[in-house]
Design a protein around this motif. Structure first.
Motif, short mmCIF file in Angstrom:
data_model
loop_
_atom_site.label_atom_id
_atom_site.label_comp_id
_atom_site.label_asym_id
_atom_site.label_seq_id
_atom_site.Cartn_x
_atom_site.Cartn_y
_atom_site.Cartn_z
N GLU A 11 0.84 -1.17 0.00
CA GLU A 11 0.00 0.00 0.00
C GLU A 11 0.89 1.24 0.00
O GLU A 11 2.07 1.18 0.33
CB GLU A 11 -0.92 -0.03 1.21
N ILE A 12 0.30 2.37 -0.38
CA ILE A 12 1.07 3.60 -0.52
C ILE A 12 1.81 3.95 0.77
O ILE A 12 2.98 4.30 0.75
CB ILE A 12 0.16 4.76 -0.97
N PHE A 35 1.78 8.37 10.91
CA PHE A 35 0.55 9.03 11.33
C PHE A 35 0.81 10.44 11.87
O PHE A 35 -0.07 11.29 11.85
CB PHE A 35 -0.18 8.19 12.38
N ASP A 36 2.03 10.70 12.33
CA ASP A 36 2.38 12.05 12.79
C ASP A 36 2.40 13.05 11.64
O ASP A 36 2.27 14.26 11.86
CB ASP A 36 3.75 12.06 13.49
N PRO A 40 -2.59 7.52 7.36
CA PRO A 40 -2.39 6.52 6.31
C PRO A 40 -3.69 6.04 5.66
O PRO A 40 -3.74 5.81 4.45
CB PRO A 40 -1.68 5.36 7.02
N ASP A 41 -4.75 5.89 6.46
CA ASP A 41 -6.03 5.45 5.89
C ASP A 41 -6.61 6.50 4.94
O ASP A 41 -7.14 6.18 3.88
CB ASP A 41 -7.04 5.14 7.00
N ALA A 42 -6.49 7.77 5.32
CA ALA A 42 -6.96 8.85 4.46
C ALA A 42 -6.13 8.90 3.18
O ALA A 42 -6.68 9.12 2.09
CB ALA A 42 -6.90 10.18 5.19
N ALA A 48 -7.89 5.73 -3.80
CA ALA A 48 -8.67 4.52 -4.08
C ALA A 48 -9.59 4.79 -5.27
O ALA A 48 -10.03 5.92 -5.49
CB ALA A 48 -9.50 4.15 -2.85
N PRO A 49 -9.90 3.75 -6.04
CA PRO A 49 -10.83 3.94 -7.16
C PRO A 49 -12.19 4.44 -6.67
O PRO A 49 -12.58 4.18 -5.53
CB PRO A 49 -10.96 2.54 -7.77
N THR A 50 -12.91 5.12 -7.53
CA THR A 50 -14.25 5.58 -7.20
C THR A 50 -15.17 4.37 -7.08
O THR A 50 -14.80 3.25 -7.45
CB THR A 50 -14.79 6.52 -8.29
#
Length: 82
Positions: A11-12, A35-36, A40-42, A48-50
């Protein structure tokens, strides 16, 4: 020194941490939490694809561990670390 990474199986956010660790010559666990600098999730959600499956294109840049990280998505995400 600059490092560019084309998306692979990771993942990125994993590419970013691994790329910075490689530039620093250190273990990824020795780096500050990503995260600082960015959620990462955002970050993954942005690229992410639509819902219709169309890839999203765009660019985001942020500082992390003394480096400037740029993520660009056109055909595939590309992570550049300076």
């Amino acid at each position: 020194m600059t490092q560019s990474l084309v998306a692979g199986s990771n993942e990125i956010h994993e590419q970013i941490v691994d790329g910075v660790a490689a530039l620093e010559g250190t273990d990824p666990l020795e780096l500050p939490p990503l995260f600082d600098a960015v959620d990462p999730d955002a970050l993954e959600a942005i690229f992410a694809p639509t819902d219709g499956g169309t890839p999203r294109i765009g660019r985001i840049e942020f500082p992390y561990a003394g480096h400037t990280v740029t993520v660009v998505r056109e055909d595939e995400p590309i992570v550049r670390i300076e």
